[in-house]
Every structure is written in structure tokens, then in C-alpha cells.
Scaffold this active site. Structure first.
Site, short mmCIF file in Angstrom:
data_model
loop_
_atom_site.label_atom_id
_atom_site.label_comp_id
_atom_site.label_asym_id
_atom_site.label_seq_id
_atom_site.Cartn_x
_atom_site.Cartn_y
_atom_site.Cartn_z
N VAL A 50 -3.25 10.02 -7.09
CA VAL A 50 -2.33 10.63 -6.13
C VAL A 50 -0.91 10.50 -6.69
CG1 VAL A 50 -1.39 10.49 -3.79
CG2 VAL A 50 -3.82 10.03 -4.20
N LEU B 214 0.81 -1.22 0.00
CA LEU B 214 0.00 0.00 0.00
C LEU B 214 0.85 1.27 0.00
CD1 LEU B 214 -2.71 -1.13 2.60
CD2 LEU B 214 -2.73 -1.38 0.11
N HIS C 60 -3.44 4.32 -2.34
CA HIS C 60 -4.37 3.46 -1.60
C HIS C 60 -4.91 4.19 -0.37
CE1 HIS C 60 -1.62 0.28 -3.45
NE2 HIS C 60 -2.80 -0.02 -3.97
N GLY D 117 -9.30 3.91 -8.07
CA GLY D 117 -8.47 5.05 -8.45
C GLY D 117 -8.55 5.37 -9.93
N GLU D 118 -8.53 6.67 -10.24
CA GLU D 118 -8.47 7.09 -11.64
C GLU D 118 -7.10 6.77 -12.25
OE1 GLU D 118 -9.63 11.17 -12.07
OE2 GLU D 118 -11.69 10.76 -11.43
N LYS D 119 -6.11 6.47 -11.40
CA LYS D 119 -4.79 6.05 -11.89
C LYS D 119 -4.96 4.92 -12.92
CE LYS D 119 -0.35 4.69 -11.73
NZ LYS D 119 -0.44 3.31 -12.17
N ASP D 120 -5.88 3.99 -12.64
CA ASP D 120 -6.20 2.90 -13.57
C ASP D 120 -7.53 3.25 -14.23
OD1 ASP D 120 -4.04 0.77 -12.74
OD2 ASP D 120 -4.85 1.59 -10.89
N GLN E 90 -5.20 -11.90 -13.54
CA GLN E 90 -5.10 -10.66 -14.32
C GLN E 90 -3.68 -10.41 -14.81
OE1 GLN E 90 -6.47 -8.27 -10.85
NE2 GLN E 90 -5.00 -6.76 -11.55
#
Ligand code: AMP
Length: 282
Positions: free
Chosen positions: A177, A34, A38, A148-151, A62
Site C-alpha cells: 500500500v 499502524l 497494516h 505485506g509484499e512491502k517486506d 530482529q
């Protein structure tokens, strides 16, 4: 310390009693190791729910052949300490055999959205993601789940899956972040040597370059993408650019860039593959 569960049955029993007390459950699915990204998800979940459940599971289905499943960083004690700091109530950290017992067969297929961008380079990846997320939703039955918008593509796919399969959970997106210098927080950043990390900053800097072009009137997606690629490629340790794409908020490719569009990219630095994305604000 958060309560740690390794078995589905035990977690279910515990959450059932909370649900009877009308407690609202917020859920943060992760692969562990983390970081601040996270933590942002967990903090929002903490603010919006009575109970916060974090899952820690490096999901084998995945990962493709030759990807980093075996070397993906894992440290449950470190993660538990972070969860404690953030006031997490429950951590679910199952073994692979608990989630995929012998004879396991069913999977969720996400269709076209899972075949573009990341999906074109990681065949089957999003089917694996959707399958584990749906399983975890069925196990935890949360009121809200945090992504998260990161992904970004993952977020859009999960929203689609929840809508298509009528899963009664609210998906809450959390902005990316970044570390102080702009590098998006990622568990995979630990793979980077100091020199590679320096080059990895080119991803963030390329977004600033694109913003500058757009602010000075450039709207041609092709020209912006080319400028991004050339900029990133000019850095040492960059071993390949898988894609640079500009899409609308629903991942449809764009020719003319507008406010609210997304720039998405995947770049290999040394042996590490990084993804990042940026919302166009004009
Ligand atoms: P992971 O453990 O990498 O599978 O990520 C678990 C969740 O954290 C996913 O919803 C990710 O999108 C989210 N996440 C990862 N990195 C960041 C970040 N830098 N900012 C915001 N969310 C993130």
C-alpha cells in the site's frame, strides 16, 4: 474496543474457547504504529475469518546493534483505536519479558535466504523475524496469517519457514500500500523531515523509470540497476544506497529481466533506512 491481552496464557485460554466453537482465526503480526498498509492486511483478514487477532510487538531480536529499536515509534492507544475502526477482535501486545523470559535460548535459523539482500546488511535480522513469527504462530495458532509484499524478502522467508517446519497456517500475501504520491506506507516514514520525504519519493519514481526502460525494450538488469542508482543518488538527503537488485519471484538474481521479476532496494535518506520493491509488469 478489541480485547487487549498482554499475557500469553490469557490469550491462549481465550482463543481456545473460540477454536472449540470452530471459529477460524486470522492473524496479523505487526510492530505497531499502524498505518494504511497494516489496515489492508487487517481488512483482508476481517473478510476471510471469523476472528481477527493483531499482535503489536517491537521485536528486539530482529534489530541489530546501532539500529532504531529504541526510537521505533510506539503508541498503543493510537493502535487500539485503529484496530477498533477496522473491527479487530483481539490485540496481543506483550512486554519483551513475556516473549523472551530470563533463560530464553532457542532461535530459528533461516539459512541462505536470510543472508542475501536485507540479510547482508542486517545480519541476524531474519533469524529474529522467523523466531518471533514462529513463536506468535504457536501462541495464536491461526488458520491464516497476513504478510505485506512491502517486506518481500520477509514474506518469502516466512513462506519457506512454514513449509520447512510444517506449520499448519496459510500465509496470505498482501500487495504494498502506497501513499497518494507513491511512497510506500511505513511506520518509519515518521522519521522523515518534509525535505527528506520529498527525496524518499525517488524510490517509487525509480521503479517508474525502470518500468519505462523495460517497456521500451531494455532487458539488461545491470543497466536498469545502474539507472535506478543514478536516479536515486541525484536527489538531496540520500546518504547511501545499500542495494538495488533484480531477482525472480524467489529472490534469485537475474541478468535478463522478465515479467514477474522483482526490483528490490534499500536506501538511506538522512538517518532513515527505507526498503521498497516492485513487481515487473511488461
Ligand atoms: P511492521 O509493523 O512494519 O513489522 O509490518 C507488519 C506487517 O505489515 C508486515 O507483514 C509488513 O510487510 C506489512 N506492511 C508494512 N507496510 C506495508 C505496506 N505499505 N503495504 C502492505 N503491507 C505492509
Amino acid at each position: 474496543m478489541p480485547l487487549l491481552f498482554k499475557k500469553i496464557k490469557d490469550l491462549r485460554n481465550y482463543l481456545k474457547s473460540l477454536r472449540c466453537e470452530k471459529k477460524e482465526i486470522g492473524f496479523v503480526p505487526t510492530m505497531g504504529y499502524l498505518h494504511e498498509g497494516h489496515r489492508a492486511l487487517i481488512r483482508t483478514a476481517r473478510n476471510q475469518n471469523d476472528v481477527v487477532v493483531v499482535s503489536i510487538f517491537v521485536n528486539p531480536t530482529q534489530f541489530g546493534e546501532g539500529e532504531d529499536y529504541d526510537r521505533y515509534p510506539r503508541d498503543l492507544n493510537r493502535d487500539l483505536a485503529i484496530c477498533e475502526e477496522e473491527g479487530v477482535d483481539v490485540v496481543f501486545a506483550p512486554e519483551v519479558s513475556e516473549i523472551y523470559p530470563k533463560g530464553y535460548r532457542t532461535k530459528v535459523c533461516v539459512g541462505e535466504l536470510g543472508k542475501v539482500l536485507e540479510g547482508a546488511f542486517r545480519p541476524g535480522h531474519f533469524d529474529g523475524v522467523a523466531t518471533i513469527v514462529v513463536k506468535l504462530f504457536n501462541i495464536v495458532q491461526p488458520d491464516r496469517a497476513y504478510f505485506g509484499e512491502k517486506d518481500y524478502q520477509q514474506l518469502k522467508i516466512i513462506q519457506q519457514v512454514v513449509e520447512d517446519l510444517n506449520i499448519p497456517v496459510e500465509i496470505v500475501p498482501i500487495p504494498t500500500v502506497r501513499e497518494r504520491d507513491g511512497l510506500a506506507c511505513s511506520s518509519r516514514n515518521v522519521y522523515l523531515s518534509p525535505e527528506e520525504r520529498e527525496s524518499a519519493l525517488s524510490l517509487y519514481k525509480s521503479f517508474l523509470l525502470a518500468e519505462k526502460m523495460i517497456k521500451s525494450g531494455e532487458r539488461d538488469a545491470e543497466r536498469i540497476k545502474e539507472a535506478i542508482k543514478a536516479f536515486i543518488e541525484s536527489h538531496p538527503h540520500v546518504t547511501g544506497i545499500d542495494y538495488v537488485e533484480i531477482t525472480d519471484e524467489n529472490l534469485n538474481p537475474k541478468k535478463v529481466v522478465e515479467k514477474g521479476d522483482r526490483i528490490l532496494l534499500a536506501v538511506r535518506i538522512g538517518n532513515t533506512r527505507l526498503i521498497d520493491n516492485w513487481k515487473v509488469e511488461i
